[in-house]
Scaffold this active site. Structure first.
Site, PDB file in Angstrom:
ATOM      1  N   ASP A   1       7.978 -11.518 -20.285  1.00 29.67           N
ATOM      2  CA  ASP A   1       7.185 -12.735 -20.051  1.00 29.67           C
ATOM      3  C   ASP A   1       7.341 -13.225 -18.610  1.00 29.67           C
ATOM      4  OD1 ASP A   1       6.895 -12.573 -22.880  1.00 29.67           O
ATOM      5  OD2 ASP A   1       8.679 -13.812 -23.145  1.00 29.67           O
TER       6      ASP A   1
ATOM      7  N   GLU B   1      -1.819 -15.193 -27.395  1.00 28.17           N
ATOM      8  CA  GLU B   1      -0.711 -15.918 -26.758  1.00 28.17           C
ATOM      9  C   GLU B   1      -0.635 -15.542 -25.286  1.00 28.17           C
ATOM     10  OE1 GLU B   1       2.756 -14.610 -28.919  1.00 28.17           O
ATOM     11  OE2 GLU B   1       2.945 -12.756 -27.750  1.00 28.17           O
TER      12      GLU B   1
END
Length: 327
Positions: A20, A200
């Site tokens: 991420d 997401e």
């Protein structure tokens, strides 16, 4: 934790075992890097004057999870933003590592630091970003566009089947939403619902008269992939009909270069401010023992972002160019 060996000439990460990833180049000339660490227990920042320097720069831990209760488990996907002369970190945290009907109990939180250097000074917990529901929520990002600040995040609507959809809202300050929140994407295509129904990890980008939101879909193994939303730059971004969605993934596993499950990207700029850089994570192998979330080998990759002839980000072409550069 052991770093898996890579085959010769495969794409190579900038930073290993960081998922991420979020890289921001500030006006002070430094690149700042935050990401999920494999232990999911802290938020750390590193900085350097060039991207290569991030590899060896010493991370500074700015916040650690609590022992119990809120903010005590699975610290995920931090982003670092500079807003109104202050630093903010957006991240998700859970109460427990246990799941309920396949979902964690993450909520979204904000830290604030007034110091000019975010590796120094004190970080204040500004609390939870409240949305219309108390439900699984994560992967927030924020951006300014046409004089307004927006917040985009992933959340479980209790009335919609699946794990998470993408939502957008305006902000009254860096930790408070204002007005309506709009769902702009939900998992609907086959490539968005493998393992889990997931949208997401949104990232905002503007070029010319269009704006884009890249995002990630499906389970976090080799099926993880990226989609793309786009809208006209002068459109009402809170109107769901303003957004157009890619019908096929814009980046997915490519076994020919040992890239598996690419996604959860961000964008930054080159040192001369001339190029947009594409930052993402991926694994370099397919088979995972146990839950993919606890496999540490999602690595951070960075490459120049190319563009298609019709003015859209060319993620696959950008990764292919990175692979060719290593031959």
């Amino acid at each position: 934790m052991e770093v898996q060996q890579r085959a010769l000439h495969d794409i190579q990460p900038l930073i290993e075992q960081r998922a991420d990833p979020f890289i921001y180049r500030h006006s002070d000339g430094y690149y700042y890097f935050v990401a999920s660490v494999p232990e999911y227990d802290r938020i750390e920042i590193r900085r350097a004057q060039n991207l290569e320097g991030l590899i060896t720069s010493t991370p500074v831990v700015i916040w650690r999870k609590r022992e119990t209760g809120i903010l005590s488990a699975n610290i995920w996907a931090p982003e670092l933003h500079f807003i109104d002369d202050k630093w903010y970190v957006y991240f998700a945290a859970a109460h427990t590592t246990e799941t309920n009907e396949g979902l964690f109990d993450h909520r979204m939180y904000v830290l604030e630091n007034e110091n000019a250097n975010p590796l120094e000074g004190s970080w204040t917990e500004r609390g939870q970003v409240r949305t219309e529901w108390e439900s699984f929520a994560l992967d927030a990002t924020t951006f300014e566009h046409n004089g307004s600040r927006y917040y985009v995040w992933a959340q479980k609507d209790p009335n919609i089947e699946g794990n998470s959809n993408l939502y957008i809202s305006k902000m009254s300050n860096p930790w408070t939403l204002i007005g309506s929140q709009t769902m702009i994407s939900m998992p609907e295509y086959d490539w968005e619902i493998i393992g889990y129904k997931v949208n997401e990890g949104a990232a905002f980008l503007r070029k010319g008269n269009r704006v884009f939101l890249s995002y990630s879909a499906s389970a976090t193994d080799f099926n993880y992939c990226m989609g793309l939303l786009e809208a006209d730059a002068d459109a009402d971004l809170l109107d769901a009909t303003s957004w157009r969605k890619s019908q096929t993934p814009v980046l997915s596993t490519d076994e020919s270069i040992s890239m598996y499950g690419p996604g959860h990207n961000s964008f930054t700029v080159s040192e001369d401010d001339e190029e947009t850089l594409f930052v993402f994570h991926a694994r370099t192998y397919k088979n995972i023992i146990g839950d993919p979330l606890y496999d540490p080998n999602r690595h951070t990759f960075v490459t120049a972002l190319l563009w298609t002839a019709d003015g859209k980000p060319d993620f696959s072409g950008s990764v292919a160019a990175l692979a060719r550069s290593l031959q």
